[in-house]
Write a protein that holds these residues in place. Structure first.
Motif, PDB file in Angstrom:
ATOM      1  N   GLU A 155      18.619  26.395 -20.555  1.00 14.48           N
ATOM      2  CA  GLU A 155      18.587  26.610 -22.015  1.00 14.48           C
ATOM      3  C   GLU A 155      17.949  25.437 -22.736  1.00 14.48           C
ATOM      4  N   PHE A 156      18.214  24.224 -22.291  1.00 16.05           N
ATOM      5  CA  PHE A 156      17.641  23.034 -22.936  1.00 16.05           C
ATOM      6  C   PHE A 156      16.121  23.006 -22.776  1.00 16.05           C
ATOM      7  N   ARG A 157      15.639  23.398 -21.617  1.00 20.19           N
ATOM      8  CA  ARG A 157      14.191  23.419 -21.391  1.00 20.19           C
ATOM      9  C   ARG A 157      13.513  24.395 -22.355  1.00 20.19           C
ATOM     10  N   PHE A 158      14.127  25.550 -22.595  1.00 14.32           N
ATOM     11  CA  PHE A 158      13.539  26.541 -23.509  1.00 14.32           C
ATOM     12  C   PHE A 158      13.533  26.018 -24.950  1.00 14.32           C
ATOM     13  N   ARG A 159      14.616  25.423 -25.402  1.00 18.15           N
ATOM     14  CA  ARG A 159      14.695  24.893 -26.776  1.00 18.15           C
ATOM     15  C   ARG A 159      13.714  23.741 -26.992  1.00 18.15           C
ATOM     16  N   LYS A 160      13.501  22.937 -26.023  1.00 17.41           N
ATOM     17  CA  LYS A 160      12.575  21.817 -26.167  1.00 17.41           C
ATOM     18  C   LYS A 160      11.149  22.318 -26.384  1.00 17.41           C
TER      19      LYS A 160
END
Length: 1061
Positions: free
Chosen positions: A357-362
Motif C-alpha cells: 500500500e505504501f508503494r502505491f501511495r508514494k
C-alpha cells in the motif's frame, strides 16, 4: 443624740446629765443684749470708741457668770467657754466690724460680667437692705452661722476629731496631758461617758438577723416577726441587760463580742462537716480509679491473647494466598508463550500488506506534486506581471500624496528634529561607552587569566627544581656511603690510591652539579620575584581599570536616565503632533480621502524588521479610498488625549470605591482595585498626580460618621491591606534594584518604540497588548521606585489607618464606660436571698447581679463579630481588645482604691464573678483575636483575689507580695488593706505587723524619691507600627480578585481581568 435615740426607740433608761453650753451662746449672739448686738450698735454711732464699747460690755454683763473683767486692762474682757477661759482685746473690734460699702458701688460690682468680681460682692438680702443700710461683719457672721446650723439640723452629721499629738511637730511622740486636754475640750470624753452609761452597741433587726441568724436557724425557717426573732436569738444565747426598741437591738458593752465568738464557733463546726464530706468523696474517687485500672489490665491481657490468635489466622491466610498466586503465574506464563507466537505471525502478514500500500501511495503523491508545481509556476508568472503594473501605478500616486504631506509636516518635524538628533547622539555615546566598558572587562579578564597561567607555570618550575635538588642530595649521600663501605672493604695498600682518586672525581662532579642546581634555583627565585612584581603592577592597573569601569557605569546610568527623559519628551511631542496633524487633515478639503486611505495594520516582531508587537504601520490603499468614500464621522475626529482618557478612568475608579464593594475570598475588593490600578497607571513613579488626593478624600468622606462601626471596620480592613501592599511594593530611594542592563533594555526595547505604538487608535489590539506587556514587566520587578506623591500618599494612608483604629477603640470605650461604673459595686439584695440561699429567687438574683457584666460581654462580642465580618486583620483585632481590657483594668482598679464601700468581701465576690464572665468570653473568642488581652486585667484580678481570700491575718507580707499580689505596689496593698471590711462574715484584714511593715516600706520609698501615686494611667496611644502590621499580615494575591460590574464592562480596565501564572 444617743438619748434622743433612746427616747425614739422607747426603751427603759435613766436620764444622763451633761454640760450645756447654751448660756455662752446667749451671751455672744442673743438679741438685743448680746455682744454682737452691742458691737453693731456701737458701730452705728460715729463717736463710739473701743473704750466706750468695753465700758458698755462691763456695765451690761457685770452679773453674768460667763463674763469676766480683767483687773489690769480697760479694754480687754474674758469669756468662760466650755473648753476654758478666753481673753479678747477690744481695741480694733469697731474697725474690723465695719464693712460699709456704698449701695451704688455694691450694685455696680454685683452686676459685673466677671464672675470673680461678682462673687466678691454678693447682693444683700432684701430684708436687711430695706431695714438698714448698715452691714457689719458680726451680723453677716451670725447669719452665716444660723444658715449652717439650719443645714446641720436638717442632716445627720458625723464628726471627725483631729488630735494634735505633740507641740514639737515630730512623729511617734505623744504628750498625754495635751491629748487628754484636747479630748476634754472637744467633748469627746463627755460623749464617751454618755455612750458607756447607755448602750454602745446597736443594730437594726435586719442587720442583727443577717449576722447572727446562723445561731438559731429555726428562727429564720419560721415565719416570725423580726423583733420576735431577735428576742428568741438573744434568749437562746442567754444574754442579760439588753434592750429591744422599735427598730433596733441595744446591747451592753461586751455582748457583741460574745455573740461574734458563738457565731464563729457555729461556722467552724459547719466547715468541719464540709471537710468530712469532701474527704469521703476523695477516698471513693481513689477506689473507683483503682477498680478502673484493674479492669483495664484485664482488657489488655485479653487483647494480647486475641492478637496471638489473629497472627496464626493471618499466617494461614497468607499461605493460601501464596499458593494461589504461584498457580496463577504458571498458567499466565503458558498463555503468554502462545500469544507471542500468534502475534509474530500476524505481524509478518500485516507488514507485507502495508509495504504494498505504501508503494502505491508514494507513486500517486509524486504525480500530484509534479502537477502542482507546474500550475503554481503558471499562476505565479501571471501574478508577477499584474503586481508590477499595480506597483508602478501606486508609486506614482503615493509620490504625489507624500509630497503634499511633506509640505504640511515640515513645521512639525522641525520641533522634533532637535530632540531626535540629541537622542541619536546620546544613544551613540551610550553604545560607545557600553562597548568600551565591555572591552575593558574583556581585557581585565584576559589579563587575570594570563597572570594566573604565568603564576602556575612558575610554581610548577619551582616545584620541579626543588624535586631535582632533593634527588641530587639523595644521590650524593648514597654515593658517599657506598664509597665509605668500599674503602673499608678494600685492601689497605694496593688499591688505596686509585679508589680515592675515583671517589674524589665523583664527588667533584656531584658538587659541581649541586652548584649548578643552586644557581638555577636562585635564577628561578629571581624570576618568581619579578613575576610577583609584575603581578602587583597588574593588580594596580586592574584597580585603576576597575575605578574607570565604575565611573563609566555611572556615566552610562546618567546617560540612560537622560535618554529616558528625552524619550518621554519625544513621545509627548509626537503624540501632540499626531493630534495636530489629524486636526489639520480634518480641516483640509482632501481630509476625508486621506483619512480613509490611511489605515493601520498590526505586524509581528521579527528579526528582519525589529519592531515590537502591536506596532502600527501606515499603508495607503487607493482601492479603499475609492470603495469607501462615506466613512463614519467618528474616524474623522481626532483622538482624545491620553490625559483625558486617564482622567475618565480615575473618575470611574473613585466612583466605584466610594461604594461598598465587599470582599472576594476574604480579600477587600476596594484595596485590591486601587493597588492594581495605581500600579498599572504607573502613578507611583510620576512627580505630579491628583489620584492620591482623590482617594484620600474618598476615604475621609466615608468615615465622617464616627458611630457607624460597620463602615469603620470596612475601611480599616481596606486601608491596612492597601498599606501592606504599598509597604511590600514601594521603595523610597532611587532605582537601585534595577541593574544597568535592565534599565537599558527597558529604555531601548519598550519606551523607545512606545511612541510609535501610541500613534495608533486606543481601540486596536496593539495598545492592549502593550498594556499587558507593561503590567507583566511591573509585576516581575515587584518593587517600584516611589516618588514624593506616592510616599506622601503612604503617610496619609498610615494616618487614616491610625485614625480609624482609634475611632473604633474609643467607640467601644464610650459604650462600656457607663457599665463599668455599675460593675465595681454590687447592688444590695434582700436578706432572704442571702441568708437562705436555697430558693429559686437566689438564681434570679445572681443573674441580675451579673447583668451589667453580660452587657459588657455583649458589646465586646458585637464588635468582634463586626470586625470578623469585615475581615479586619487579627493583629489589629488583638490590639483593640488588649487596649480595651487595659482600660477596664484601669477603671475598675482605680474605683476600687478610691471608694471604701467597694473594698468589701461581698463586693470582691461580685467583681470576681464578672471577671469570670470576661474570661469565658476570651476563651470563646479564641487567642487569634484576643491574644494576651486577659493578662491586662492582672491588677484588678489580684486585688479581687486579695479581697475574697480567707484568713487574711495569718498571711505574711512576703506571701502577699510574692504569691498573692506580685504586681501590686506597696502603696496599693496598704490602701486596700486599710480600707477592707467584711460585710458577710465579719473577718478582719491583715495583721497590724503587716500594716506597720507596709508603712515602713512606704516611708523608705518616699525617702528614695519613688513615686507614691497608687492609681493607674490609661494608655491611649497607637500600639503598633506599619512594619509590625506588614509583618503580621499574610501576602495577598491581588490577581485573583474579581472586579465589579462597573469596571468589568469598561475597556480601560482590561488589565483587571488578567490572572497571574
Amino acid at each position: 443624740m444617743e438619748q434622743e435615740d433612746y427616747e425614739k426607740e422607747q426603751i427603759d433608761w435613766s436620764y444622763i446629765e451633761f454640760v450645756d453650753n447654751q448660756d455662752v451662746l446667749d451671751l455672744i449672739e442673743k438679741k438685743p443684749g448680746g455682744i454682737i448686738a452691742l458691737l453693731d450698735e456701737a458701730c452705728m454711732f460715729p463717736k463710739s470708741t473701743h473704750e466706750t464699747f468695753a465700758q458698755k460690755l462691763y456695765q451690761t454683763f457685770a452679773k453674768n457668770k460667763r463674763f469676766i473683767k480683767p483687773k489690769l486692762s480697760r479694754t480687754n474682757f474674758t469669756i468662760s467657754h466650755y473648753a476654758g477661759e478666753v481673753t479678747y482685746m477690744a481695741d480694733l473690734f469697731l474697725d474690723k466690724n465695719k464693712d460699709y460699702v456704698v449701695a451704688e458701688h455694691q450694685d455696680l460690682l454685683t452686676a459685673s460680667k466677671c464672675s470673680f468680681v461678682a462673687g466678691l460682692f454678693p447682693p444683700l438680702p432684701e430684708e436687711s437692705s430695706k431695714s438698714s443700710k448698715f452691714s457689719s461683719i458680726g451680723s453677716r457672721f451670725k447669719l452665716q452661722l444660723q444658715s449652717l446650723m439650719e443645714t446641720l439640723s436638717s442632716t445627720e452629721p458625723h464628726y471627725i476629731r483631729c488630735v494634735k499629738p505633740n507641740n514639737v511637730l515630730k512623729p511617734a511622740i505623744f504628750e498625754n496631758l495635751n491629748v487628754i486636754q484636747q479630748l476634754r475640750c472637744g467633748g469627746v470624753l463627755e460623749a464617751i461617758r454618755i455612750s458607756c452609761a447607755g448602750y454602745p452597741t446597736r443594730r437594726t433587726f435586719d442587720e442583727f438577723l443577717l449576722r447572727f441568724g446562723v445561731l438559731a436557724p429555726e428562727v429564720l425557717d419560721g415565719n416570725y416577726d423580726d423583733k420576735v426573732g431577735c428576742q428568741r436569738i438573744l434568749d437562746k444565747m442567754g444574754l442579760k441587760g439588753y434592750q429591744i426598741g422599735k427598730t433596733k437591738v441595744f446591747l451592753r458593752a461586751g455582748q457583741m463580742a460574745e455573740l461574734d465568738a458563738r457565731r464563729a464557733e457555729v461556722l467552724g463546726n459547719a466547715a468541719r462537716t464540709i471537710q468530712r464530706q469532701i474527704r469521703t468523696y476523695i477516698a471513693r474517687k481513689e477506689f473507683v480509679a483503682l477498680r478502673l485500672a484493674a479492669i483495664q489490665l484485664q482488657s489488655c491481657w485479653r487483647a494480647l491473647s486475641a492478637c496471638k490468635l489473629y497472627e496464626e489466622l493471618r499466617r494461614e491466610a497468607a499461605a493460601l494466598k501464596i499458593q494461589k498466586n504461584f498457580r496463577c503465574y504458571t498458567a499466565w506464563k503458558s498463555y503468554s508463550t502462545l500469544q507471542n507466537s500468534a502475534i509474530i505471525v500476524q505481524t509478518g502478514m500485516r507488514a507485507m500488506t502495508a509495504r504494498n500500500e505504501f508503494r502505491f501511495r508514494k507513486q500517486t503523491k509524486a504525480a500530484i506534486k509534479i502537477e502542482a508545481r507546474f500550475r503554481c509556476h503558471r499562476e505565479y508568472s501571471y501574478y508577477k506581471s499584474l503586481q508590477k503594473a499595480a506597483l508602478v501605478t501606486q508609486c506614482g500616486w503615493r509620490q504625489r500624496v507624500a509630497r503634499r504631506e511633506l509640505r504640511q509636516l515640515r513645521m512639525a518635524a522641525r520641533e522634533t528634529g532637535a530632540l531626535k538628533e540629541a537622542k541619536d547622539k546620546l544613544e551613540k555615546k551610550v553604545e560607545e561607552l557600553t562597548w568600551r566598558l565591555q572591552f575593558e572587562k574583556r581585557l581585565r579578564t584576559e589579563l587575570e587569566e594570563t597572570k594566573a597561567q604565568e603564576i602556575a607555570k612558575l610554581q610548577e618550575a619551582l616545584h620541579s627544581m626543588q624535586l631535582q635538588v632533593e634527588e641530587a642530595n639523595a644521590r650524593v649521600i648514597k654515593e658517599r656511603e657506598a664509597a665509605r663501605k668500599a674503602i673499608e672493604e678494600a685492601p689497605p695498600v694496593i688499591k688505596e690510591t686509585p679508589v680515592v682518586v675515583q671517589d674524589t672525581a665523583k664527588i667533584d662532579a656531584l658538587t659541581a652539579e649541586v652548584e649548578s642546581l643552586k644557581a638555577s634555583l636562585l635564577s628561578e627565585k629571581e624570576a618568581a620575584e619579578e613575576a610577583k612584581k609584575a603581578r602587583a603592577d597588574a593588580e594596580t592597573r586592574n584597580m585603576d581599570l576597575t575605578k574607570k569601569l565604575q565611573e563609566a557605569e555611572g556615566k552610562v546610568n546618567q546617560l540612560q536616565d537622560s535618554i529616558q527623559r528625552l524619550e518621554e519628551k519625544l513621545s509627548n511631542s509626537e503624540s501632540e503632533n499626531q493630534v495636530l496633524r489629524q486636526q489639520a487633515l480634518a480641516i483640509s478639503p482632501t481630509g476625508k480621502a486621506i483619512s480613509a486611505r490611511t489605515r493601520t495594520t498590526i505586524i509581528q516582531r521579527t528579526p528582519e524588521n525589529g519592531n515590537l508587537n502591536g506596532e502600527t504601520k501606515p499603508t495607503n490603499d487607493m482601492a479603499l479610498a475609492v470603495a469607501n468614500p462615506k466613512e463614519p464621522d467618528s474616524e474623522e475626529k481626532p483622538q482624545k488625549s491620553l490625559n483625558e482618557k486617564q482622567q475618565e478612568n480615575q473618575d470611574l475608579l473613585i466612583k466605584c470605591i466610594s461604594q461598598d464593594l465587599g470582599f472576594s475570598s476574604g480579600k477587600p475588593v476596594a484595596a485590591c482595585l486601587i493597588y492594581k490600578s495605581l500600579l498599572h497607571w504607573r502613578s507611583f513613579e510620576v512627580e505630579r498626580t491628583s489620584v492620591f488626593d482623590r482617594i484620600i478624600q474618598t476615604i475621609a468622606s466615608s468615615i465622617e460618621v464616627a458611630d457607624n462601626n460597620d463602615v469603620l471596620a470596612y475601611w480599616l480592613c481596606n486601608t491596612s491591606t492597601l498599606l501592606m501592599l504599598l509597604q511590600h511594593t514601594l521603595k523610597a530611594s532611587g532605582a537601585a534594584s534595577l541593574t544597568p542592563q535592565r534599565r537599558r533594555t527597558s529604555s531601548a526595547s519598550l519606551f523607545g518604540r512606545m511612541s510609535q505604538g501610541l500613534r495608533a487608535s486606543p481601540q486596536t489590539a496593539g495598545l492592549s497588548f502593550l498594556n499587558g506587556r507593561m503590567l507583566g514587566r511591573l509585576d516581575d520587578l515587584r518593587q517600584v521606585e516611589a516618588k514624593y506623591p506616592a510616599l506622601l500618599f503612604k503617610q496619609q494612608l498610615t494616618a487614616f489607618l491610625e485614625k480609624i483604629y482609634g475611632m473604633i477603640r474609643d467607640n467601644l470605650k464610650k459604650e462600656i464606660s457607663p457599665l463599668l461604673g455599675l460593675c465595681i459595686q454590687a447592688p444590695r439584695t434582700s436578706r432572704a436571698s442571702l441568708v437562705k440561699g436555697r430558693s429559686h429567687a437566689n438564681a434570679v438574683a445572681q443573674q441580675a447581679l451579673i447583668a451589667h457584666w453580660q452587657s459588657i460581654v455583649k458589646s465586646l462580642d458585637n464588635y468582634s463579630k463586626i470586625m470578623k465580618a469585615n475581615y479586619v486583620p487579627s493583629f489589629l483585632v488583638r490590639k483593640v481588645f488588649t487596649q480595651i481590657f487595659s482600660f477596664v483594668n484601669v477603671q475598675l482598679f482605680n474605683s476600687l482604691l478610691l471608694r471604701r464601700e467597694c473594698c468589701s468581701f461581698s463586693n470582691g465576690e461580685y467583681v470576681k464573678a464578672g471577671l469570670a464572665e470576661l474570661e469565658q468570653w476570651c476563651c470563646y473568642a479564641t487567642e487569634e483575636y484576643v491574644g494576651s488581652a486577659w493578662d491586662e486585667l492582672k491588677h484588678i484580678r489580684q486585688a479581687v483575689g486579695f479581697l475574697v481570700i480567707h484568713q487574711k491575718p495569718k498571711k505574711t507580707l512576703k506571701e502577699i507580695t510574692n504569691e498573692l499580689c506580685p504586681v501590686l505596689s506597696i502603696q496599693q496593698l496598704y490602701r486596700i488593706s486599710t480600707m477592707y471590711w467584711d460585710d458577710k462574715y465579719g473577718t478582719h484584714s491583715v495583721s497590724s505587723d503587716v500594716i506597720s511593715s507596709m508603712r515602713v516600706m512606704m516611708t523608705e520609698d518616699s525617702n528614695n524619691a519613688v513615686s507614691s501615686s497608687f492609681l493607674l494611667d490609661d494608655d491611649s496611644s497607637i500600639p503598633f507600627s506599619v512594619d509590625d502590621l506588614s509583618k503580621s499580615m499574610q501576602t495577598i494575591d491581588v490577581a485573583d480578585v474579581e472586579p465589579p460590574p462597573l469596571l468589568r464592562e469598561n475597556s480601560g480596565f482590561v488589565f483587571l481581568h488578567q490572572r497571574s501564572d
